[in-house]
Design a protein around this motif. Structure first.
Motif, PDB file in Angstrom:
ATOM      1  N   ALA A   9       0.836  -1.209   0.000  1.00  0.00           N
ATOM      2  CA  ALA A   9       0.000   0.000   0.000  1.00  0.00           C
ATOM      3  C   ALA A   9       0.870   1.258   0.000  1.00  0.00           C
ATOM      4  O   ALA A   9       0.576   2.227  -0.720  1.00  0.00           O
ATOM      5  N   ALA A  10       1.944   1.254   0.774  1.00  0.00           N
ATOM      6  CA  ALA A  10       2.842   2.412   0.810  1.00  0.00           C
ATOM      7  C   ALA A  10       3.534   2.608  -0.536  1.00  0.00           C
ATOM      8  O   ALA A  10       3.702   3.740  -0.997  1.00  0.00           O
ATOM      9  N   LEU A  11       3.919   1.524  -1.186  1.00  0.00           N
ATOM     10  CA  LEU A  11       4.559   1.628  -2.503  1.00  0.00           C
ATOM     11  C   LEU A  11       3.563   2.092  -3.569  1.00  0.00           C
ATOM     12  O   LEU A  11       3.932   2.830  -4.483  1.00  0.00           O
ATOM     13  N   VAL A  52      -2.539 -10.816  -6.101  1.00  0.00           N
ATOM     14  CA  VAL A  52      -3.853 -11.214  -6.621  1.00  0.00           C
ATOM     15  C   VAL A  52      -3.817 -12.679  -7.041  1.00  0.00           C
ATOM     16  O   VAL A  52      -4.765 -13.431  -6.817  1.00  0.00           O
ATOM     17  N   ARG A  53      -2.695 -13.115  -7.608  1.00  0.00           N
ATOM     18  CA  ARG A  53      -2.569 -14.512  -8.023  1.00  0.00           C
ATOM     19  C   ARG A  53      -2.524 -15.468  -6.833  1.00  0.00           C
ATOM     20  O   ARG A  53      -2.776 -16.663  -6.992  1.00  0.00           O
ATOM     21  N   GLN A  54      -2.216 -14.962  -5.653  1.00  0.00           N
ATOM     22  CA  GLN A  54      -2.189 -15.819  -4.457  1.00  0.00           C
ATOM     23  C   GLN A  54      -3.582 -16.030  -3.871  1.00  0.00           C
ATOM     24  O   GLN A  54      -3.760 -16.872  -2.999  1.00  0.00           O
ATOM     25  N   MET A  55      -4.562 -15.269  -4.348  1.00  0.00           N
ATOM     26  CA  MET A  55      -5.938 -15.454  -3.875  1.00  0.00           C
ATOM     27  C   MET A  55      -6.492 -16.715  -4.532  1.00  0.00           C
ATOM     28  O   MET A  55      -6.486 -16.827  -5.751  1.00  0.00           O
ATOM     29  N   ARG A  56      -6.959 -17.634  -3.702  1.00  0.00           N
ATOM     30  CA  ARG A  56      -7.413 -18.937  -4.212  1.00  0.00           C
ATOM     31  C   ARG A  56      -8.942 -18.989  -4.236  1.00  0.00           C
ATOM     32  O   ARG A  56      -9.591 -18.846  -3.199  1.00  0.00           O
ATOM     33  N   GLY A  57      -9.481 -19.189  -5.429  1.00  0.00           N
ATOM     34  CA  GLY A  57     -10.928 -19.308  -5.584  1.00  0.00           C
ATOM     35  C   GLY A  57     -11.447 -20.561  -4.892  1.00  0.00           C
ATOM     36  O   GLY A  57     -10.846 -21.622  -4.993  1.00  0.00           O
ATOM     37  N   MET A  81      -6.715  -6.987  -0.227  1.00  0.00           N
ATOM     38  CA  MET A  81      -6.417  -6.579  -1.604  1.00  0.00           C
ATOM     39  C   MET A  81      -7.555  -5.743  -2.175  1.00  0.00           C
ATOM     40  O   MET A  81      -7.317  -4.746  -2.869  1.00  0.00           O
ATOM     41  N   LEU A  82      -8.788  -6.127  -1.885  1.00  0.00           N
ATOM     42  CA  LEU A  82      -9.934  -5.347  -2.335  1.00  0.00           C
ATOM     43  C   LEU A  82      -9.885  -3.944  -1.732  1.00  0.00           C
ATOM     44  O   LEU A  82     -10.082  -2.952  -2.438  1.00  0.00           O
ATOM     45  N   GLU A 112      -9.544  -0.561  -3.872  1.00  0.00           N
ATOM     46  CA  GLU A 112     -10.596   0.459  -3.755  1.00  0.00           C
ATOM     47  C   GLU A 112     -10.024   1.792  -3.301  1.00  0.00           C
ATOM     48  O   GLU A 112     -10.392   2.843  -3.828  1.00  0.00           O
ATOM     49  N   ALA A 113      -9.114   1.750  -2.347  1.00  0.00           N
ATOM     50  CA  ALA A 113      -8.519   2.982  -1.820  1.00  0.00           C
ATOM     51  C   ALA A 113      -7.614   3.670  -2.847  1.00  0.00           C
ATOM     52  O   ALA A 113      -7.397   4.878  -2.768  1.00  0.00           O
ATOM     53  N   ASN A 114      -7.119   2.909  -3.798  1.00  0.00           N
ATOM     54  CA  ASN A 114      -6.201   3.479  -4.799  1.00  0.00           C
ATOM     55  C   ASN A 114      -6.776   3.303  -6.201  1.00  0.00           C
ATOM     56  O   ASN A 114      -6.057   2.945  -7.130  1.00  0.00           O
ATOM     57  N   TYR A 115      -8.056   3.585  -6.338  1.00  0.00           N
ATOM     58  CA  TYR A 115      -8.742   3.388  -7.602  1.00  0.00           C
ATOM     59  C   TYR A 115      -8.112   4.205  -8.727  1.00  0.00           C
ATOM     60  O   TYR A 115      -7.977   3.726  -9.853  1.00  0.00           O
TER      61      TYR A 115
END
Length: 177
Positions: free
Chosen positions: A129-131, A147-152, A166-167, A171-174
Motif C-alpha cells: 500500500a505504501a509503494l 492477486v494470483r495468491q488469492m485462491r478461488g 487486496m480489495l 478500492e482505496a487506490n482506484y
C-alpha cells in the motif's frame, strides 16, 4: 530490533515463512536475514540522524552494499514494525524501489506463500500500500503477484483476509488502478 542476540554465535533462521526444522531455507531468505543483522549492527544504539548518515554512506559505497541495505531494511520491515524501516528504506533507495520490489516479489510470488506468517502478511500488505501511494515503478507486478495468491473456492480465514485486504487496497487506490 528485537530478534538480535549479540551473544549468539549463529543468527536465527529467517522468520518469513512458518517452517519446520527439516525445511530447507531458500538462499534469498537467508540473505535477507543476514543483511538485516548487518543493518542492525550498523545502526544499533545510534540516534536517528546518525543512523541515517551511516545508512546513506553505506548505500553510496557500491551497488552491492546498497542491495544489502535494502535487503536488511526489507526484512526488518516485514518482521518488525513498518514505519521506521520504511522511512529508512525510502531515504536509502537509489533505484526507485526496484530492488525492494524485486525482493518483495520473491515473497509474494512464492509457491510457499500459504506458509507466510500472519505478521509478515500484514507488513507485506502495508508495504505494498505504501509503494502504491508512492507510485513506485513496478509495484503493479507486486499487486498482480498478490492477486494470483488469492485462491478461488478457499474459504479459510487467511485467504479471506488476503482477498479483503487486496480489495481494500485497490478500492482505496482506484485512481492508481
Amino acid at each position: 530490533m528485537s530478534e538480535l542476540d549479540p551473544l549468539s554465535p549463529t543468527p536465527k533462521p529467517p522468520q518469513l515463512f512458518a517452517s519446520d526444522p527439516i525445511d530447507v531455507i531458500d538462499a534469498w531468505q537467508q540473505e535477507l536475514c543476514d543483511n538485516y543483522h548487518l543493518v542492525a549492527a550498523l545502526i544499533s544504539g545510534k540516534p536517528p540522524t546518525e543512523a541515517h548518515d551511516v545508512l546513506q554512506q553505506r548505500a553510496s559505497e557500491s551497488m552491492k552494499s546498497h542491495g544489502e541495505l535494502i535487503n536488511g531494511l526489507l526484512y526488518g520491515l516485514l518482521t518488525e514494525s513498518s514505519e521506521p524501516f520504511f522511512r529508512q528504506l525510502s531515504l536509502v533507495a537509489r533505484d526507485g524501489y526496484a530492488h525492494a520490489i524485486n525482493r518483495l516479489l520473491l515473497v509474494a510470488g512464492s509457491p510457499k506463500f500459504v506458509g507466510v506468517r500472519q505478521k509478515v502478511r500484514v507488513q507485506l500488505l502495508w508495504t505494498v500500500a505504501a509503494l502504491v501511494r508512492a507510485n513506485a515503478a513496478g509495484v503493479d507486478a507486486l499487486v498482480l503477484a498478490l492477486v494470483r495468491q488469492m485462491r478461488g473456492g478457499d474459504v479459510t480465514m487467511a485467504n479471506f483476509w488476503l482477498v479483503s485486504q487486496m480489495l481494500g487496497l485497490l478500492e482505496a487506490n482506484y485512481a492508481w488502478l
